[in-house]
Design an enzyme around this catalytic site. Structure first.
Site, PDB file in Angstrom:
ATOM      1  N   ARG A  16      73.669  40.142  26.639  1.00 38.34           N
ATOM      2  CA  ARG A  16      74.309  40.135  25.327  1.00 38.34           C
ATOM      3  C   ARG A  16      73.294  40.003  24.186  1.00 38.34           C
ATOM      4  O   ARG A  16      73.619  40.211  23.023  1.00 38.34           O
ATOM      5  CB  ARG A  16      75.348  38.996  25.252  1.00 38.34           C
ATOM      6  CG  ARG A  16      76.577  39.263  26.124  1.00 38.34           C
ATOM      7  CD  ARG A  16      77.476  38.046  26.273  1.00 38.34           C
ATOM      8  NE  ARG A  16      76.965  37.100  27.266  1.00 38.34           N
ATOM      9  CZ  ARG A  16      77.586  35.965  27.621  1.00 38.34           C
ATOM     10  NH1 ARG A  16      78.733  35.637  27.045  1.00 38.34           N
ATOM     11  NH2 ARG A  16      77.060  35.166  28.529  1.00 38.34           N
ATOM     12  N   ASN A 171      83.517  23.816  28.382  1.00 36.89           N
ATOM     13  CA  ASN A 171      82.457  23.349  29.265  1.00 36.89           C
ATOM     14  C   ASN A 171      81.127  23.587  28.559  1.00 36.89           C
ATOM     15  O   ASN A 171      80.807  24.710  28.181  1.00 36.89           O
ATOM     16  CB  ASN A 171      82.537  24.156  30.576  1.00 36.89           C
ATOM     17  CG  ASN A 171      81.290  24.006  31.427  1.00 36.89           C
ATOM     18  OD1 ASN A 171      80.551  23.042  31.293  1.00 36.89           O
ATOM     19  ND2 ASN A 171      81.085  24.969  32.328  1.00 36.89           N
ATOM     20  N   ASN A 229      74.151  33.200  23.414  1.00 37.15           N
ATOM     21  CA  ASN A 229      74.383  34.391  24.227  1.00 37.15           C
ATOM     22  C   ASN A 229      74.005  35.669  23.495  1.00 37.15           C
ATOM     23  O   ASN A 229      73.732  36.677  24.121  1.00 37.15           O
ATOM     24  CB  ASN A 229      75.843  34.460  24.668  1.00 37.15           C
ATOM     25  CG  ASN A 229      76.197  33.288  25.565  1.00 37.15           C
ATOM     26  OD1 ASN A 229      75.462  32.953  26.488  1.00 37.15           O
ATOM     27  ND2 ASN A 229      77.310  32.637  25.270  1.00 37.15           N
ATOM     28  N   TYR A 388      30.716  44.211   6.454  1.00 38.43           N
ATOM     29  CA  TYR A 388      30.914  45.213   7.496  1.00 38.43           C
ATOM     30  C   TYR A 388      30.202  46.482   7.090  1.00 38.43           C
ATOM     31  O   TYR A 388      30.435  47.013   5.993  1.00 38.43           O
ATOM     32  CB  TYR A 388      32.429  45.460   7.638  1.00 38.43           C
ATOM     33  CG  TYR A 388      32.825  46.364   8.769  1.00 38.43           C
ATOM     34  CD1 TYR A 388      32.375  46.114  10.071  1.00 38.43           C
ATOM     35  CD2 TYR A 388      33.661  47.461   8.555  1.00 38.43           C
ATOM     36  CE1 TYR A 388      32.747  46.939  11.116  1.00 38.43           C
ATOM     37  CE2 TYR A 388      34.050  48.282   9.598  1.00 38.43           C
ATOM     38  CZ  TYR A 388      33.585  48.027  10.872  1.00 38.43           C
ATOM     39  OH  TYR A 388      33.970  48.843  11.906  1.00 38.43           O
ATOM     40  N   ALA A 424      25.262  38.567 -13.139  1.00 36.87           N
ATOM     41  CA  ALA A 424      26.557  39.268 -13.128  1.00 36.87           C
ATOM     42  C   ALA A 424      26.364  40.732 -12.763  1.00 36.87           C
ATOM     43  O   ALA A 424      25.391  41.360 -13.174  1.00 36.87           O
ATOM     44  CB  ALA A 424      27.215  39.149 -14.506  1.00 36.87           C
TER      45      ALA A 424
HETATM   46  C1  UD1 Z   1      78.511  29.299  31.227  1.00 42.23           C
HETATM   47  C2  UD1 Z   1      79.681  28.630  31.949  1.00 42.23           C
HETATM   48  C3  UD1 Z   1      80.777  28.318  30.941  1.00 42.23           C
HETATM   49  C4  UD1 Z   1      80.214  27.426  29.851  1.00 42.23           C
HETATM   50  C5  UD1 Z   1      78.979  28.033  29.211  1.00 42.23           C
HETATM   51  C6  UD1 Z   1      78.332  27.004  28.301  1.00 42.23           C
HETATM   52  C7  UD1 Z   1      79.684  29.579  34.192  1.00 42.23           C
HETATM   53  C8  UD1 Z   1      80.305  30.558  35.119  1.00 42.23           C
HETATM   54  N1  UD1 Z   1      80.172  29.538  32.955  1.00 42.23           N
HETATM   55  O1  UD1 Z   1      79.009  30.506  30.694  1.00 42.23           O
HETATM   56  O2  UD1 Z   1      81.840  27.654  31.592  1.00 42.23           O
HETATM   57  O3  UD1 Z   1      81.203  27.200  28.860  1.00 42.23           O
HETATM   58  O4  UD1 Z   1      78.022  28.418  30.213  1.00 42.23           O
HETATM   59  O5  UD1 Z   1      77.266  27.550  27.580  1.00 42.23           O
HETATM   60  O6  UD1 Z   1      78.796  28.842  34.588  1.00 42.23           O
HETATM   61  N2  UD1 Z   1      72.097  31.931  34.817  1.00 42.23           N
HETATM   62  C9  UD1 Z   1      71.305  31.992  35.941  1.00 42.23           C
HETATM   63  N3  UD1 Z   1      71.624  32.857  36.941  1.00 42.23           N
HETATM   64  C10 UD1 Z   1      72.714  33.667  36.889  1.00 42.23           C
HETATM   65  C11 UD1 Z   1      73.547  33.597  35.745  1.00 42.23           C
HETATM   66  C12 UD1 Z   1      73.222  32.717  34.735  1.00 42.23           C
HETATM   67  O7  UD1 Z   1      70.293  31.287  36.031  1.00 42.23           O
HETATM   68  O8  UD1 Z   1      72.943  34.422  37.855  1.00 42.23           O
HETATM   69  C13 UD1 Z   1      71.731  31.033  33.723  1.00 42.23           C
HETATM   70  C14 UD1 Z   1      71.532  31.772  32.423  1.00 42.23           C
HETATM   71  O9  UD1 Z   1      70.175  32.152  32.280  1.00 42.23           O
HETATM   72  C15 UD1 Z   1      71.966  30.773  31.384  1.00 42.23           C
HETATM   73  C16 UD1 Z   1      72.962  29.890  32.117  1.00 42.23           C
HETATM   74  O10 UD1 Z   1      72.770  30.133  33.505  1.00 42.23           O
HETATM   75  O11 UD1 Z   1      70.877  29.971  30.940  1.00 42.23           O
HETATM   76  C17 UD1 Z   1      74.391  30.220  31.723  1.00 42.23           C
HETATM   77  O12 UD1 Z   1      74.661  31.587  32.029  1.00 42.23           O
HETATM   78  P1  UD1 Z   1      75.543  32.496  31.080  1.00 42.23           P
HETATM   79  O13 UD1 Z   1      75.702  33.829  31.728  1.00 42.23           O
HETATM   80  O14 UD1 Z   1      75.026  32.456  29.705  1.00 42.23           O
HETATM   81  O15 UD1 Z   1      76.935  31.732  31.188  1.00 42.23           O
HETATM   82  P2  UD1 Z   1      78.078  31.680  30.110  1.00 42.23           P
HETATM   83  O16 UD1 Z   1      78.853  32.929  30.153  1.00 42.23           O
HETATM   84  O17 UD1 Z   1      77.538  31.269  28.805  1.00 42.23           O
HETATM   85 CA    CA Z   2      75.542  31.053  27.980  1.00 39.85          CA
END
Ligand code: UD1
Ligand code: CA
Length: 462
Positions: A16, A171, A229, A388, A424
């Site tokens: 995103r 969350n 995001n 230079y 000068a």
């Molecule tokens: C996630 C939560 C959501 C919460 C929100 C808070 C889940 C499914 N959802 O959503 O409930 O409200 O965070 O900000 O957990 N990441 C990995 N590996 C992956 C996917 C993600 O390491 O396969 C990491 C991302 O880099 C990121 C974090 O996990 O730092 C959250 O992932 P993201 O895809 O942003 O989750 P959200 O949709 O924001």
């Molecule tokens: Ca996130």
């Protein structure tokens, strides 16, 4: 309380963001996003800090000292990310899970979450917050008794129903788990959801189904839970971070006249009674001592100021400025500039890779590059170092107490001895010995009776 092991999720694709830069490496006030939760966790007393990275190891070389990394083999969700760290969690105490894209989590919020988890005697505690705009966040679905039933995801349609979409409690993506309960639940996650991924919040549902106590800790600082995001959210988070940084300086005695037009990186240090005027940007490893006056309209990157420095309408990169120096208005200090005690670099002056001695003045319209200038010297308006020759850079050496004329070019390599003078308009190509006057220009000649010869006084066409 036992020391928590910290797992920070940072392997997501960050699609995103629409950017070639990995999401958690985007800049937030001088530090990559990922550095923020690491610092907050450490300040809250974390033990091991484990960051989950993607297979291409996008975070290599960008993490603070001492942070461990594990690789999530494929991008299969936040549950998959914690699974990738599972082998490091055997036998550990509480496990604090943070998201690499929730940077403003504070030491206090982490401390409060750990306390709430311990006092509830829960197997898992999730941090929540009530947001005015909860779009995209997982919603906290509570049972009639107030306990957490599940988290309904809303990133894509299909996981949450209409009633759940109306919930504004989200969350935060910040959790504490008992290690054994977490490790037992992780293999049981299913990917039967709208994204076909392993959702970490499903651990809460599984534990609850086992009859375990799952607690929710509502945070009172909504800023601390904001996730990044996309670039719109990054800008909103940056605004909060900027205000937080400026307020901390103000509480420490720095007078920031217009917080709204001032940008100070988290890495900048400023001494008490220093005044930051409007439209000032201080970046990177910039530091200033006490009683400085910085700005208005000054941008400093990796620039160090002593005490009582005045710098106005200036742009500095990689410069070292000793106490009592005056810079600007309209000055450009480039890397390798050293301005010694009490020196002055004035209006429309550029200095690069040069050592300007104590009390020396370069007041107007000059370019000083690759030069070593002694103390108590005064260079006239329009002094230019010709450093230079089209092939290589050469140094100019100027002694102590030199009196430079206006409009003087110094063709390097060349040396002006101590207490020497230049006339000068000179183009100095040879050394000037100590105490001597260097003159290097055409002598003036006057043509007599010019008016008569041209056939009339000025103004009349001849
Ligand atoms: C996630 C939560 C959501 C919460 C929100 C808070 C889940 C499914 N959802 O959503 O409930 O409200 O965070 O900000 O957990 N990441 C990995 N590996 C992956 C996917 C993600 O390491 O396969 C990491 C991302 O880099 C990121 C974090 O996990 O730092 C959250 O992932 P993201 O895809 O942003 O989750 P959200 O949709 O924001
Ligand atoms: Ca996130």
């Amino acid at each position: 309380m036992s020391v928590p092991t910290v797992v920070i999720l940072a392997a997501g694709r960050g699609t995103r963001m629409r950017s070639a830069t990995p999401k958690v490496l985007h800049d937030l006030c001088g530090l990559p996003l990922i550095a923020w939760p690491v610092a907050a966790a450490r300040a809250a007393g974390a033990g091991r800090v484990i960051v989950v990275d993607a297979p291409e190891r996008q975070l290599d070389g960008h993490l603070p000292e001492g942070v461990e990394t594990v690789v999530q083999p494929q991008s299969d969700g936040t549950g998959g990310a914690v699974r990738a760290a599972a082998h490091l969690l055997e036998g550990s105490g509480p496990v604090l899970v943070l998201s690499g894209d929730v940077p403003l989590v504070t030491t206090q919020t982490i401390g409060a979450l750990l306390d709430a988890h311990a006092s509830a005697g829960a197997k898992a505690t999730v941090a929540t917050a009530v947001l005015d705009d909860p779009a995209g966040y997982g919603r906290v679905v509570r049972a009639a008794d107030g306990s957490v039933e599940r988290i309904a995801e809303t990133k894509v349609p299909g996981d949450a129903d209409e009633t759940e979409l109306a919930i504004r409690e989200v969350n935060a993506g910040i959790y504490v788990f008992e290690a054994a309960a977490l490790l037992a639940a992780l293999p049981r996650l299913s990917a039967e959801n709208a994204q076909g991924e392993f959702y970490l919040p499903e651990v809460l549902t599984l534990l609850r189904a086992d009859g375990d106590h799952v607690a929710a800790h509502a945070m009172d600082d909504p800023g601390a839970v904001l996730g990044v995001n996309d670039l719109v959210q990054l800008a909103a988070v940056r605004e909060l971070a900027r205000t937080r940084i400026i307020a901390a300086h103000q509480r420490a005695g720095v007078d920031v006249l217009d917080p709204g037009s001032t940008f100070i990186d988290a890495t900048v240090e400023l001494g008490a009674d220093t005044v930051v005027e409007p439209f000032t940007v201080l970046r990177g490893a910039t530091r200033a001592g006490e009683r400085c006056r910085i700005g208005p309209s000054t941008t400093l990157t990796d620039t160090v100021l002593g005490d009582e420095v005045t710098i106005v309408h200036a742009f500095g990169v990689g410069a070292l400025v000793h106490s009592g120096v005056s810079v600007g208005p309209y000055a450009y200090l480039r890397p390798g500039t050293l301005l010694r005690e009490g020196a002055k670099v004035g209006t429309f002056v550029e200095v690069k890779n040069s050592d300007i001695g104590a009390g020396t003045k370069v007041p107007h319209l000059s370019y000083i590059g690759d030069a070593d200038v002694g103390a108590g010297t005064n260079l006239g308006a329009g002094t230019i170092t010709a450093n230079y020759d089209g092939f290589a850079k050469h140094r100019t050496t100027i002694g102590d107490g030199v009196r430079g004329g206006v409009d003087v070019s110094l063709v390097a390599p060349v040396t002006l001895g101590d207490r020497s003078w230049t006339a000068a308009g000179s183009i100095i190509t040879q050394d000037v010995p100590p105490g001597a006057l260097g003159i290097a220009r055409e002598r003036q000649s006057n043509i007599p009776d010019f008016e008569e010869r041209r056939g009339g006084p000025p103004g009349d066409a001849p």
